[in-house]
Write a protein that holds these residues in place. Structure first.
Motif, PDB file in Angstrom:
ATOM      1  N   GLU A 153       0.861  -1.183   0.000  1.00  0.00           N
ATOM      2  CA  GLU A 153       0.000   0.000   0.000  1.00  0.00           C
ATOM      3  C   GLU A 153       0.898   1.234   0.000  1.00  0.00           C
ATOM      4  OE1 GLU A 153      -3.512   2.382   0.290  1.00  0.00           O
ATOM      5  OE2 GLU A 153      -3.128   0.317  -0.313  1.00  0.00           O
ATOM      6  N   SER A 154       0.921   1.948  -1.099  1.00  0.00           N
ATOM      7  CA  SER A 154       1.796   3.117  -1.219  1.00  0.00           C
ATOM      8  C   SER A 154       1.291   4.259  -0.347  1.00  0.00           C
ATOM      9  CB  SER A 154       1.859   3.576  -2.681  1.00  0.00           C
ATOM     10  OG  SER A 154       2.342   2.535  -3.516  1.00  0.00           O
ATOM     11  N   THR A 155       2.219   5.043   0.173  1.00  0.00           N
ATOM     12  CA  THR A 155       1.874   6.202   0.997  1.00  0.00           C
ATOM     13  C   THR A 155       2.650   7.421   0.507  1.00  0.00           C
ATOM     14  OG1 THR A 155       3.631   5.705   2.604  1.00  0.00           O
ATOM     15  CG2 THR A 155       1.456   4.749   3.014  1.00  0.00           C
ATOM     16  N   VAL A 156       2.148   8.583   0.847  1.00  0.00           N
ATOM     17  CA  VAL A 156       2.831   9.839   0.536  1.00  0.00           C
ATOM     18  C   VAL A 156       2.873  10.684   1.802  1.00  0.00           C
ATOM     19  CG1 VAL A 156       2.170   9.842  -1.896  1.00  0.00           C
ATOM     20  CG2 VAL A 156       0.660  10.883  -0.216  1.00  0.00           C
ATOM     21  N   LYS A 157       3.716  11.691   1.801  1.00  0.00           N
ATOM     22  CA  LYS A 157       3.846  12.551   2.972  1.00  0.00           C
ATOM     23  C   LYS A 157       2.533  13.260   3.277  1.00  0.00           C
ATOM     24  CE  LYS A 157       8.757  13.617   3.248  1.00  0.00           C
ATOM     25  NZ  LYS A 157       9.757  14.710   3.249  1.00  0.00           N
ATOM     26  N   PHE A 158       2.243  13.343   4.554  1.00  0.00           N
ATOM     27  CA  PHE A 158       1.056  14.043   5.048  1.00  0.00           C
ATOM     28  C   PHE A 158      -0.247  13.442   4.516  1.00  0.00           C
ATOM     29  CE2 PHE A 158       4.493  17.207   4.370  1.00  0.00           C
ATOM     30  CZ  PHE A 158       4.881  17.344   5.692  1.00  0.00           C
TER      31      PHE A 158
END
Length: 238
Positions: free
Chosen positions: A161-166
């Motif tokens: 599951e990809s994530t990004v900042k904030f």
């Protein structure tokens, strides 16, 4: 090499031995004690016992119960005793279901609503307007996601599951729906407090009511019990 088949031949119990076993059984000795005294096997003693008392019920085995019916009602028992009693009554353990907390105030309000709507007919539900807001993430989800894979298998792109900042940001949307479908939706900019909530009601909800072609006094508003909905400002507006 020669192979011989050995067969054990059961020697019939003599009348004297048979009578001795019967006598010892009637005196209350156990099968083990009779075995040691007469040199006969426990199975032979059991056979004689079945002939002696054919209607006697076999002992189910296991340790006898430590608790009497009075003990089961007492306070000072061990944890294992409690488990055993519950198990005897076919009571099993199950994981608790997670649900939103309901205070006594919430329960009373729900019961009041249920009793109020108990005798509603279709025409009442057609006048109901449901209001709520929802947060929509631009990237990913706040909930858990699962994937099927073989244990110990290599990590693949679908397993991550990809994530990004904030968190990637999100939007808040307010909307309403009724019997015939969804009505007006609008973006919620900033924190949804009582002032913003009332301004949305004035601008968007009143327009939705006009589309319903139902007199305002007949519209039944359905909203949650959030602080903004139960605030004095919102209550006075309705």
């Amino acid at each position: 090499m020669s192979l011989y088949t050995l067969q054990s031949i059961m020697i019939p119990l003599s009348a004297a031995k048979h009578n001795q076993v019967l006598s010892l059984l009637s005196s209350g000795l156990s099968s083990r004690d009779i075995k040691h005294q007469n040199g006969v096997s426990k199975s032979t003693v059991s056979e004689v016992a079945r002939e002696y008392e054919p209607d006697k019920e076999n002992h189910p085995g296991g340790h006898p119960q430590k608790l009497t019916p009075m003990d089961k009602r007492a306070k000072f028992v061990t944890v294992q005793n409690i488990r055993n009693v519950l198990k005897d009554d076919n009571i099993k353990t199950y994981p608790k279901k997670k649900r939103p907390y309901l205070s006594p105030k919430h329960r009373k309000a729900r019961l009041t609503f249920a009793l109020k709507c108990e005798n509603w007919i279709l025409e009442h539900w057609k006048c109901a307007l449901w209001l709520d807001e929802i947060k929509i993430n631009w990237f990913g989800s706040d909930g858990h996601k699962y994937v099927w894979k073989n244990k110990g298998g290599p990590l693949q792109e679908k397993d991550v599951e990809s994530t990004v900042k904030f968190g990637g940001g999100h939007i808040m949307v307010w909307g309403c729906m009724e019997w015939n479908g969804v009505r007006i939706f609008c973006d919620v900019e900033g924190k949804m407090d009582a002032n913003l909530y009332v301004s949305i009601l004035e601008e968007y909800m009143l327009e939705s009511i006009k589309e319903l072609q139902i007199p305002e006094e007949k519209v039944i508003f359905q909203q949650d019990n959030g602080p903004k909905c139960t605030s004095k400002l919102a209550s006075n507006w309705f």
